[in-house]
Design a protein around this motif. Structure first.
Motif, PDB file in Angstrom:
ATOM      1  N   THR A   1      40.820  52.735 -10.379  1.00  0.00           N
ATOM      2  CA  THR A   1      40.364  53.647  -9.332  1.00  0.00           C
ATOM      3  C   THR A   1      39.087  54.393  -9.729  1.00  0.00           C
ATOM      4  O   THR A   1      38.521  55.114  -8.909  1.00  0.00           O
ATOM      5  CB  THR A   1      41.456  54.686  -9.004  1.00  0.00           C
TER       6      THR A   1
ATOM      7  N   TYR B   1      50.024  45.995  -6.881  1.00  0.00           N
ATOM      8  CA  TYR B   1      50.651  46.548  -8.066  1.00  0.00           C
ATOM      9  C   TYR B   1      52.018  47.139  -7.723  1.00  0.00           C
ATOM     10  O   TYR B   1      52.989  46.961  -8.445  1.00  0.00           O
ATOM     11  CB  TYR B   1      49.754  47.626  -8.681  1.00  0.00           C
TER      12      TYR B   1
ATOM     13  N   ILE C   1      45.428  51.893 -14.626  1.00  0.00           N
ATOM     14  CA  ILE C   1      45.368  52.150 -13.179  1.00  0.00           C
ATOM     15  C   ILE C   1      44.273  53.172 -12.875  1.00  0.00           C
ATOM     16  O   ILE C   1      43.548  53.065 -11.894  1.00  0.00           O
ATOM     17  CB  ILE C   1      46.740  52.628 -12.666  1.00  0.00           C
ATOM     18  N   PHE C   2      44.145  54.129 -13.775  1.00  0.00           N
ATOM     19  CA  PHE C   2      43.061  55.090 -13.631  1.00  0.00           C
ATOM     20  C   PHE C   2      41.713  54.368 -13.653  1.00  0.00           C
ATOM     21  O   PHE C   2      40.825  54.661 -12.850  1.00  0.00           O
ATOM     22  CB  PHE C   2      43.147  56.124 -14.757  1.00  0.00           C
TER      23      PHE C   2
ATOM     24  N   PRO D   1      53.909  52.222 -20.837  1.00  0.00           N
ATOM     25  CA  PRO D   1      53.631  53.201 -19.778  1.00  0.00           C
ATOM     26  C   PRO D   1      52.313  53.956 -19.939  1.00  0.00           C
ATOM     27  O   PRO D   1      51.580  54.130 -18.969  1.00  0.00           O
ATOM     28  CB  PRO D   1      54.821  54.158 -19.879  1.00  0.00           C
ATOM     29  N   GLY D   2      51.993  54.381 -21.151  1.00  0.00           N
ATOM     30  CA  GLY D   2      50.778  55.154 -21.362  1.00  0.00           C
ATOM     31  C   GLY D   2      49.524  54.346 -21.033  1.00  0.00           C
ATOM     32  O   GLY D   2      48.652  54.798 -20.289  1.00  0.00           O
ATOM     33  N   ARG D   3      49.457  53.128 -21.549  1.00  0.00           N
ATOM     34  CA  ARG D   3      48.295  52.278 -21.301  1.00  0.00           C
ATOM     35  C   ARG D   3      48.226  51.876 -19.842  1.00  0.00           C
ATOM     36  O   ARG D   3      47.150  51.695 -19.290  1.00  0.00           O
ATOM     37  CB  ARG D   3      48.381  51.026 -22.188  1.00  0.00           C
ATOM     38  N   ARG D   4      49.414  51.731 -19.234  1.00  0.00           N
ATOM     39  CA  ARG D   4      49.481  51.338 -17.827  1.00  0.00           C
ATOM     40  C   ARG D   4      48.787  52.383 -16.948  1.00  0.00           C
ATOM     41  O   ARG D   4      47.958  52.059 -16.113  1.00  0.00           O
ATOM     42  CB  ARG D   4      50.955  51.206 -17.448  1.00  0.00           C
ATOM     43  N   ASP D   5      49.156  53.638 -17.177  1.00  0.00           N
ATOM     44  CA  ASP D   5      48.554  54.708 -16.374  1.00  0.00           C
ATOM     45  C   ASP D   5      47.046  54.730 -16.564  1.00  0.00           C
ATOM     46  O   ASP D   5      46.293  54.931 -15.619  1.00  0.00           O
ATOM     47  CB  ASP D   5      49.155  56.066 -16.755  1.00  0.00           C
ATOM     48  N   PHE D   6      46.627  54.509 -17.805  1.00  0.00           N
ATOM     49  CA  PHE D   6      45.193  54.525 -18.084  1.00  0.00           C
ATOM     50  C   PHE D   6      44.501  53.370 -17.363  1.00  0.00           C
ATOM     51  O   PHE D   6      43.423  53.553 -16.768  1.00  0.00           O
ATOM     52  CB  PHE D   6      44.961  54.430 -19.599  1.00  0.00           C
TER      53      PHE D   6
ATOM     54  N   GLU E   1      55.066  45.636  -9.691  1.00  0.00           N
ATOM     55  CA  GLU E   1      55.717  46.498 -10.673  1.00  0.00           C
ATOM     56  C   GLU E   1      57.229  46.553 -10.431  1.00  0.00           C
ATOM     57  O   GLU E   1      58.006  46.698 -11.362  1.00  0.00           O
ATOM     58  CB  GLU E   1      55.108  47.902 -10.588  1.00  0.00           C
TER      59      GLU E   1
ATOM     60  N   SER F   1      51.121  45.690 -15.135  1.00  0.00           N
ATOM     61  CA  SER F   1      52.503  46.134 -14.943  1.00  0.00           C
ATOM     62  C   SER F   1      53.359  45.862 -16.182  1.00  0.00           C
ATOM     63  O   SER F   1      54.434  46.424 -16.323  1.00  0.00           O
ATOM     64  CB  SER F   1      53.120  45.433 -13.728  1.00  0.00           C
TER      65      SER F   1
END
Lengths: 293, 353
Positions: free
Chosen positions: A119, A183, A115-116, A108-113, A187, A104
């Motif tokens: 999953t 998360y 979380i991907f 933002p960019g690395r965060r999304d990656f 967050e 968290s």
């Protein structure tokens, strides 16, 4: 047409289909199971329509004395399932909480990656992933070879077919279930609140206890519930990684329905699991109400 | 009076995401007397918030010292410093009641329940929220949350209160009311306030002294009236209020403007800039004006109590003036002569450009 009537029609339009679906395909089968759990098993499978409380008796402490003495084996399997599921919740929480905190705070960019990545295991078949763990854990597997190669152990350690393997496997499978609700609440945590807490004299530990933990409690409870429920009834992980030694209630239910063809007993076991889950949900609701007030 | 807070040669630089280095504090030294209300004023990025965060302990200085009541706190972690902060977005604990928020510092300090309850009651009285202790924070309006944040920061009896643009989220009326209340509370408690803002009006209204910051340095620190009427440099003159800055040539005892007008000044020879506040200009003066400016009215705005005029002059370009309303209304295109008294003139030893 008046407004109230229109509202009712709107509700029916929106919720009618899912309600009907759940009634027929979820509530219906559940009702059948409940009824079956109080019937006598047929000799060649199926059920005889004769009332019997012995399905529950076999689990909880009284048995049909004509055929068998009471054996607490089913109860101990049930208790073991509760224990292993609880352990799974604890270990996935311990892994997910710091990870969620760390992710968290990423850009933002690395965060999304990230979380991907969390999953990502969902994209591969569960069976394949569990057999990969067999390759890692078995006596000639990577883990034992590594341990012996570095001289830490001289004999291979029995990892496979132990409680350890089952909890490890279930933790691995359910981490995303724990991670995502955690998360969500971590967050939302306002970093300024942590500074405010320090500013008002709190050490890091005090800040964690008084600010971070209460603020993320909904995530912890939510994640724990949705990890515990499937872990309790899980039968794939214990059958691959636990073998015959670490039987969980899910395996038992599966056997009763598929191999033993004792549907009433299987139904009674399933009802036990459901009762445990319902009790847990009530506790959660209580906690949530107290936390929200 | 001994210094209550002393910042000595404070330096702090940040690495920017682009790989550069941003100097936030470039050798700042400032002393604060106890019970003084000092405002750090400056454009965004001037270092005022960084300075505040270094005082509260959320940032550490690269070099320099921070001394509170005679003891250096430079290396002390935030939770042990005898200062509290009112945060810009309040940062209230929204899982706690108003009373628990206010009593947080005391709860942490391990005070007993009765003492906490008494103190929380006092604090809520002080900020005008008596009786709202049981409310949840989310049930409060922005102004009320602001007051809770103030009460929470004061409950632990800090030696110094730091306020990081606390009023910026409030609407104008509420902001003015809170400005007066903050000032009153500060006087009542007799502790030092360090207030960060980019709103100059706010700074002028509330402060005992204002430190104008730019580029990580203190440009000037003085009482509001001194700062406004006798700014030390062009930045302060330009940043604070409206100003006409006119180049002058100094000749021993007189200063000469571009159009040849002169006025007496004790400044030595050289070049300087004349600061002429718009409100210093007016119509005919009884003692005779020190300077006069004639030009054509290029723009005029009426604000009820005065006219704001932009006068286009041949020698000085546009000159802004504020004329009290009531007389004849100025019209665009008309010629007008305005006069300035000697007392309205201030020279700055710096040349623009």
């Amino acid at each position: 047409m008046n407004l109230a009537r229109r509202k009712v029609l709107q509700l029916i339009g929106l919720l009618g289909a899912p309600t009907a679906f759940l009634l027929v395909f979820f509530f219906g089968p559940l009702l059948i199971m409940l009824v079956y759990s109080f019937l006598t098993p047929g000799i060649y499978g199926g059920v005889d329509w004769v009332f019997s409380h012995l399905n529950y008796g076999r689990i909880l402490g009284w048995a049909d004395t004509r055929y068998e003495k009471f054996d607490p084996v089913f109860l101990s399997i049930f208790l073991r399932s509760l224990r292993l599921a609880a352990l799974t919740v604890v270990t996935s929480l311990l892994v997910s909480y710091p990870a969620a905190f760390w992710i968290s705070r990423m850009s933002p960019g690395r965060r999304d990656f990230a979380i991907f990545l969390v999953t990502l295991p969902f994209f591969v078949s569960l069976i394949v992933r569990l057999f990969a763990w067999v390759l890692i854990l078995r006596p000639t597997g990577f883990l034992n070879q590594g341990l012996m190669g570095t001289g830490l152990t001289s004999e291979p350690i029995e990892f496979l077919y132990t409680d350890f393997a089952v909890v490890l496997g279930m933790t691995y499978v359910f981490i995303p279930f724990m991670f995502l609700p955690l998360y969500g609440s971590i967050e939302k945590l306002d970093m300024a609140q942590l500074e405010a807490s320090a500013d008002l004299g709190a050490t890091r530990i005090q800040t964690f206890r008084k600010v971070i933990l209460p603020a993320t409690l909904p995530g912890i409870i939510g994640g724990s519930i949705i990890t515990f429920i499937p872990a309790l009834g899980n039968f794939i992980v214990p059958s691959v990684l636990g073998g015959a030694k670490v039987l969980m209630i899910g395996n038992l239910i599966e056997q009763q329905f598929l191999s033993a063809r004792n549907w009433p007993f299987g139904s009674a076991l399933a009802m036990m699991v459901m009762t445990a889950v319902l009790v847990l949900l009530v506790v959660q609701l209580r906690l949530a109400r107290r936390g929200g007030a | 009076m001994p210094a209550h807070l002393e910042v000595v040669a404070a330096r702090k630089a940040f690495r920017t995401p682009e790989g550069g280095v941003m100097t936030a504090l470039d050798g700042i030294s400032v002393k604060l007397a106890s019970a003084e209300f000092v405002t750090l004023l400056g454009p965004s990025g001037c270092g005022k918030t960084t300075l505040l965060r270094c005082i509260s302990g959320f940032e550490t200085l690269d070099s320099g010292d921070i001394v509170i009541d005679g003891s250096a706190v430079t290396q002390m972690p935030a939770h042990r410093r005898p200062v509290n902060t009112v945060f810009q977005r309040y940062a209230l604990f929204n899982h706690m009641s108003v009373a628990r928020n206010v009593g947080y510092a005391l709860e942490i300090a391990g005070k007993d329940k009765r003492e906490i309850r008494t103190r929380v009651g006092e604090m809520l009285d002080l900020v005008g929220l008596a009786g709202l202790g049981k409310r949840s924070v989310s049930q409060l309006s922005g102004g009320q949350q602001q007051r809770v944040a103030l009460a929470r920061a004061l409950a632990g009896k800090p030696k110094l209160l730091l306020l990081d643009e606390p009023l910026s989220a409030l609407d104008k009326n509420l902001r003015q009311k809170m400005q007066q209340e903050l000032k009153a509370i500060q006087r009542e408690l007799g502790i030092g306030f360090v207030f960060v803002t980019h709103d100059q009006e706010e700074a002028l209204t509330m402060s005992d002294r204002i430190a104008v910051l730019a580029h990580g340095r203190i440009q000037q620190i003085d009482a509001p009236s001194v700062l406004y009427q006798r700014p030390a440099n062009l930045f302060t003159a330009d940043f604070l209020g409206e100003s006409n800055l006119l180049p002058v040539t100094l000749g021993g005892t007189t200063a000469t403007l571009a159009d040849g007008q002169t006025f007496a000044t004790p400044h030595p020879a050289g070049r300087a800039t004349l600061l002429l506040r718009p409100e210093a200009l007016g119509f005919a003066l009884p003692d005779g004006p020190a300077l006069s400016f004639t030009g054509r009215i290029a723009e005029t705005y009426y604000s009820g109590k005065d006219h704001q005029i932009t006068l286009q002059t041949p020698a000085h370009g546009s000159i802004r003036a504020v004329i009290r309303a009531g007389g004849q209304s100025p019209e665009i295109g008309a010629d007008l002569t305005l006069h300035a008294p000697a007392i309205g003139l201030h020279l700055i030893d710096e040349v623009a450009g």
